[in-house]
Design a protein around this motif. Structure first.
Motif, PDB file in Angstrom:
ATOM      1  N   VAL A  13      17.643  23.136   5.923  1.00 25.41           N
ATOM      2  CA  VAL A  13      17.860  22.970   7.235  1.00 25.41           C
ATOM      3  C   VAL A  13      16.858  23.936   8.030  1.00 25.41           C
ATOM      4  CG1 VAL A  13      19.449  22.729   9.093  1.00 25.41           C
ATOM      5  CG2 VAL A  13      20.016  21.636   6.992  1.00 25.41           C
ATOM      6  N   GLY A  14      16.916  25.037   7.636  1.00 24.51           N
ATOM      7  CA  GLY A  14      16.321  25.964   8.348  1.00 24.51           C
ATOM      8  C   GLY A  14      14.643  25.921   8.494  1.00 24.51           C
ATOM      9  N   SER A  15      14.110  25.236   7.377  1.00 24.08           N
ATOM     10  CA  SER A  15      12.641  24.979   7.263  1.00 24.08           C
ATOM     11  C   SER A  15      12.457  23.894   7.685  1.00 24.08           C
ATOM     12  CB  SER A  15      12.382  25.122   5.558  1.00 24.08           C
ATOM     13  OG  SER A  15      12.829  24.218   5.009  1.00 24.08           O
ATOM     14  N   LEU A  16      13.155  22.750   7.732  1.00 26.27           N
ATOM     15  CA  LEU A  16      12.773  21.395   8.307  1.00 26.27           C
ATOM     16  C   LEU A  16      13.248  21.309   9.684  1.00 26.27           C
ATOM     17  CD1 LEU A  16      13.401  18.923   5.323  1.00 26.27           C
ATOM     18  CD2 LEU A  16      11.152  19.887   6.092  1.00 26.27           C
ATOM     19  N   GLY A  17      14.476  22.292  10.069  1.00 23.57           N
ATOM     20  CA  GLY A  17      15.015  22.256  11.269  1.00 23.57           C
ATOM     21  C   GLY A  17      15.725  20.943  11.594  1.00 23.57           C
ATOM     22  N   TYR A  18      15.548  20.464  13.014  1.00 24.82           N
ATOM     23  CA  TYR A  18      16.254  19.376  13.416  1.00 24.82           C
ATOM     24  C   TYR A  18      16.015  18.091  12.497  1.00 24.82           C
ATOM     25  CZ  TYR A  18      17.037  22.848  16.811  1.00 24.82           C
ATOM     26  OH  TYR A  18      17.330  23.875  17.719  1.00 24.82           O
ATOM     27  N   ILE A  19      14.747  17.890  12.188  1.00 23.29           N
ATOM     28  CA  ILE A  19      14.280  16.730  11.222  1.00 23.29           C
ATOM     29  C   ILE A  19      15.046  16.628  10.057  1.00 23.29           C
ATOM     30  CG2 ILE A  19      12.286  15.539  10.182  1.00 23.29           C
ATOM     31  CD1 ILE A  19      10.423  16.623  12.492  1.00 23.29           C
ATOM     32  N   GLY A  20      15.312  17.732   9.293  1.00 22.06           N
ATOM     33  CA  GLY A  20      16.079  17.888   8.163  1.00 22.06           C
ATOM     34  C   GLY A  20      17.441  17.547   8.202  1.00 22.06           C
ATOM     35  N   ILE A  21      18.003  17.960   9.573  1.00 16.41           N
ATOM     36  CA  ILE A  21      19.461  17.585   9.926  1.00 16.41           C
ATOM     37  C   ILE A  21      19.543  15.764   9.949  1.00 16.41           C
ATOM     38  CG2 ILE A  21      21.207  17.633  11.584  1.00 16.41           C
ATOM     39  CD1 ILE A  21      20.476  20.288  12.124  1.00 16.41           C
ATOM     40  N   PHE A  22      18.712  15.363  10.783  1.00 15.88           N
ATOM     41  CA  PHE A  22      18.598  13.943  10.808  1.00 15.88           C
ATOM     42  C   PHE A  22      18.339  13.290   9.531  1.00 15.88           C
ATOM     43  CE2 PHE A  22      16.097  10.090  11.087  1.00 15.88           C
ATOM     44  CZ  PHE A  22      16.678   9.446  12.121  1.00 15.88           C
ATOM     45  N   LEU A  23      17.325  13.583   8.898  1.00 14.98           N
ATOM     46  CA  LEU A  23      17.167  12.915   7.436  1.00 14.98           C
ATOM     47  C   LEU A  23      18.375  13.149   6.525  1.00 14.98           C
ATOM     48  CD1 LEU A  23      13.309  14.109   6.754  1.00 14.98           C
ATOM     49  CD2 LEU A  23      14.212  11.685   7.612  1.00 14.98           C
ATOM     50  N   MET A  24      18.938  14.231   6.396  1.00 16.93           N
ATOM     51  CA  MET A  24      20.039  14.465   5.350  1.00 16.93           C
ATOM     52  C   MET A  24      21.217  13.671   6.120  1.00 16.93           C
ATOM     53  SD  MET A  24      19.848  18.282   3.930  1.00 16.93           S
ATOM     54  CE  MET A  24      18.800  19.311   5.037  1.00 16.93           C
ATOM     55  N   MET A  25      21.531  13.787   7.255  1.00 18.11           N
ATOM     56  CA  MET A  25      22.681  12.734   7.823  1.00 18.11           C
ATOM     57  C   MET A  25      22.243  11.376   7.724  1.00 18.11           C
ATOM     58  SD  MET A  25      24.915  14.750   8.394  1.00 18.11           S
ATOM     59  CE  MET A  25      26.198  13.900   9.415  1.00 18.11           C
TER      60      MET A  25
END
Length: 199
Positions: A13-25
């Motif tokens: 999440v730290g590396s991908l940021g908000y896009i990482g949150i979006f993708l994982m959710m």
């Protein structure tokens, strides 16, 4: 083991940021068995450390949840019940799960797409019966967004206020889930009485 997973997600999440949150959710809200707890709690922790904006993190989580739910909704409409029953096991979707979700949807009506988002092991699959029943997409989106928002906000605030204290997070999360289930039972009873009175 759990600590390693959480550390991995925090790093991701730290590396991908908000896009990482979006993708994982998105994955968590679709049929992929990925727990939201290991996404939004670390996101809240990163917000606590000042490495993320808590409001954008929450928005990203809610949006990802809605998109994942819509993915399941349209998948059910496109493929149909027979396909899901026959081939669903290859995508982590058991026939008994579909049957249980259909019964839950029939028992609680359209509001189940709201309440189901707050129940573990239900929120990932409640979109299927909604799609099979061709529920109004606007109503579906509203209920899903409201249910997802409550869950995402709870998890993010847990991460924000409890930080990396894994034991406290587990304890609080257990009590929160119990409280939510009691609240949903009361809501369901009220909804049933209201429908029964109007019919």
């Amino acid at each position: 083991m759990l600590t390693d997973v959480v550390n991995f997600v925090v790093d991701t999440v730290g590396s991908l940021g908000y896009i990482g949150i979006f993708l994982m959710m998105f994955l968590e809200s679709s049929f992929f068995p990925f727990p939201s707890e290991v996404v939004m709690i670390p996101a809240g922790y990163l917000a606590y450390k000042g490495e993320m904006n808590i409001y954008i993190a929450i928005f990203s989580g809610i949006l990802g949840s809605l998109m994942g739910a819509l993915f399941n909704y349209f998948l059910a409409i496109k493929l149909g019940r027979s396909f899901l029953v026959k081939y669903g096991r290859y995508f982590f979707i058991k026939e008994e799960t579909i049957v249980k979700m259909e019964e839950f949807f029939k028992s609680h009506g359209h509001i189940s797409t709201f309440s189901g988002r707050l129940i573990p092991a239900v929120r990932q699959y409640i979109s299927f019966p909604a799609g099979l029943a061709k529920m109004n997409i606007f109503v579906f989106s509203i209920y899903t967004t409201l249910g997802a928002a409550i869950w995402v906000i709870i998890l993010t605030l847990l991460g924000y206020y409890l930080g990396d204290n894994e034991l406290l997070i587990k304890e609080y999360l257990r009590y929160i889930i119990i409280g939510i289930l009691i609240l949903l039972a009361l809501l369901g009873f009220w909804y049933y009485k209201k429908i029964k009175k109007s019919s």
